[in-house]
Design a protein around this motif. Sequence first.
Motif: not given
Length: 277
Positions: A242-250, A59-62, A199-205
């Motif tokens: 998996m998660c998404i953070h700052d334009g990267y998928m981890y 999970e991504a967090a700031p 994960d959710w990113d910019n309105g997409a799953l």
Amino acid sequence: MKIGRRDFIGTGSALVAGMTASRIARAQEPAAKPPSIPTRPAKVERLFKAPDLHPNALEAAPDGLWIGDQVSERVFKVDWQSGKVLHEVQTESHNTSGIAIGAGYLWLGANGGVSGRRPPRPTDKPFGEVIQADPKTGKTVKIHQLIWGGGVHGITFVPQTQTLWVTALSIQAVAEVDPKDFRVLRIRPARGDRPHGLDWDNGALWVLIAGDHVVQKIDPDSGKVLEIVTISRTSDPDPHGMCIHDGYMYYCDAGLGSEPAQICRFRIGTTATSQVV
């Protein structure tokens, strides 16, 4: 010019016959192929090892990357760059396969059963459920049953809607639920061998299909697959959480592949920043 009844009927009959012949001809034509889905390979970058050997949920967090282990059932928050442990809790989960932070809680996708990889615990269950826990202590606040039955992997919290999306393995789908009562709001298909990271990113799953080594970008309104990213079966670590953070998928190798506990990332071309509310 005046058209008599007989001429009108004859003309109409010819028109209908022509339209019918046209329809038959179109029906006999080969069906148009659906538009191809944009597909590209991931350029995977290895980062660091998880604190435990079987990381299965991210999970991504700031302020850090959250990692859930599917054997120890411990949850860690680590530094994005170094992997240094910033926070650690022992949870009452079982076969932890998904993790989300949101609405003040830690949400754990407990997939049921531990396959003999550790001694049994009183909180273990033979079926999947979502555990709502205190992120400071790891203690269980509430347990949510899954109306579709079966197991659960990825889970993610969407701040904009204050809802959770959860993988529904038994029906090959992802479900949006209200975290207050787990009422199902929407269900969208997630087809493939073991939908896992979510994960959710910019309105997409984004859904990681672990067995197929692909990630699908899905429109949450229509369920349409918008993009596919492939992960190599031979040169990249095995994908699970998996998660998404700052334009990267981890993503993480849960210890079943060739590079146990490896945390990786690859660019997905967005600039979204982790947001937890």
